[in-house]
Design a protein around this motif. Structure first.
Motif, PDB file in Angstrom:
ATOM      1  N   HIS A  99       0.831  -1.199   0.000  1.00  0.00           N
ATOM      2  CA  HIS A  99       0.000   0.000   0.000  1.00  0.00           C
ATOM      3  C   HIS A  99       0.864   1.247   0.000  1.00  0.00           C
ATOM      4  N   PHE A 100       0.518   2.158  -0.907  1.00  0.00           N
ATOM      5  CA  PHE A 100       1.267   3.401  -1.052  1.00  0.00           C
ATOM      6  C   PHE A 100       0.302   4.578  -1.040  1.00  0.00           C
ATOM      7  N   ILE A 101       0.745   5.684  -0.515  1.00  0.00           N
ATOM      8  CA  ILE A 101      -0.009   6.932  -0.546  1.00  0.00           C
ATOM      9  C   ILE A 101       0.890   7.981  -1.182  1.00  0.00           C
ATOM     10  N   GLY A 102       0.441   8.566  -2.273  1.00  0.00           N
ATOM     11  CA  GLY A 102       1.249   9.557  -2.975  1.00  0.00           C
ATOM     12  C   GLY A 102       2.570   9.003  -3.480  1.00  0.00           C
ATOM     13  N   GLN A 117       4.441   6.850  -2.017  1.00  0.00           N
ATOM     14  CA  GLN A 117       5.316   6.459  -0.907  1.00  0.00           C
ATOM     15  C   GLN A 117       4.636   5.378  -0.072  1.00  0.00           C
ATOM     16  N   ALA A 163       2.734   3.485   2.681  1.00  0.00           N
ATOM     17  CA  ALA A 163       1.747   3.980   3.648  1.00  0.00           C
ATOM     18  C   ALA A 163       2.300   3.879   5.068  1.00  0.00           C
ATOM     19  N   HIS A 164       1.731   4.649   5.962  1.00  0.00           N
ATOM     20  CA  HIS A 164       2.104   4.677   7.370  1.00  0.00           C
ATOM     21  C   HIS A 164       2.113   3.252   7.928  1.00  0.00           C
ATOM     22  N   GLY A 192      -0.929   2.477  10.053  1.00  0.00           N
ATOM     23  CA  GLY A 192      -2.215   2.910   9.537  1.00  0.00           C
ATOM     24  C   GLY A 192      -3.234   1.776   9.519  1.00  0.00           C
ATOM     25  N   TRP A 239      -7.120   0.972   7.664  1.00  0.00           N
ATOM     26  CA  TRP A 239      -8.096   1.408   6.673  1.00  0.00           C
ATOM     27  C   TRP A 239      -9.337   0.544   6.820  1.00  0.00           C
ATOM     28  N   TRP A 290      -8.160   5.685   8.582  1.00  0.00           N
ATOM     29  CA  TRP A 290      -8.978   6.022   7.424  1.00  0.00           C
ATOM     30  C   TRP A 290     -10.242   5.183   7.510  1.00  0.00           C
ATOM     31  N   TYR A 350     -13.955   4.639   5.440  1.00  0.00           N
ATOM     32  CA  TYR A 350     -14.776   4.969   4.278  1.00  0.00           C
ATOM     33  C   TYR A 350     -16.069   4.171   4.362  1.00  0.00           C
TER      34      TYR A 350
END
Length: 157
Positions: free
Chosen positions: A52-55, A57, A59-60, A63, A65, A102, A104
């Motif tokens: 998993h990447f965010i932007g 990079q 991911a935390h 984190g 989700w 996160w 959703y």
């Protein structure tokens, strides 16, 4: 009926924490929507560091989700109450900052969901839906409801 998919990093959440989160999410959903706890499901997925990447990079590392698939019903701040409750549960249970959470929610029409071979009912019409299930399925769900009402030392709380 409500299905919550929880994505966490490998080694981040043990079996006891998963059980606590699943029970907490079911309770939050029930308190906010009135849907029976026995129909709530929580599925855990484990992420490896390269999953998993965010932007662009990674991911935390701590984190979490959550993707909730729930029946739609326009009711004011319902979704805000669900997401805030789940966020609070995650930060308390996993001892992580809110910035690592996160949540959703995807709202689906009751007719867009099928469980136990039947399209889901409109919110509030669960009993009639339950009555039309196969006896074996009804009995399994009734056993969950009994466990929910009178938990044992080894069962859900």
């Amino acid at each position: 009926m409500p299905t919550y998919e929880c994505y966490t990093h490998r080694g981040q959440v043990d079996a006891a924490a998963k059980a606590q989160l699943a029970a907490g999410i079911a309770q939050i959903h029930h308190e906010v929507t009135g849907a029976p706890i026995m129909l709530s499901q929580c599925i855990f997925h484990t992420l490896d560091p390269d999953d998993h990447f965010i932007g662009g990079q990674p991911a935390h590392a701590h984190g979490v989700w959550i993707h909730g698939h729930i029946r739609s019903k326009p009711t004011g701040d319902r979704n805000k109450r669900i997401t805030a409750g789940i966020s609070d549960l995650l930060t308390r249970t996993l001892q992580i900052p809110s910035s690592a959470v996160w949540v959703y929610l995807n709202e689906l029409s009751h007719g867009d969901m099928l469980e136990f071979g039947h399209a889901l009912p409109e919110p509030g019409a669960e009993q009639g839906w339950l009555d039309n299930l196969l006896p074996k399925v009804r009995n399994q769900l009734a056993a969950r409801k009994r466990a929910e009402i009178s938990p044992t030392a080894d069962g859900p709380s």
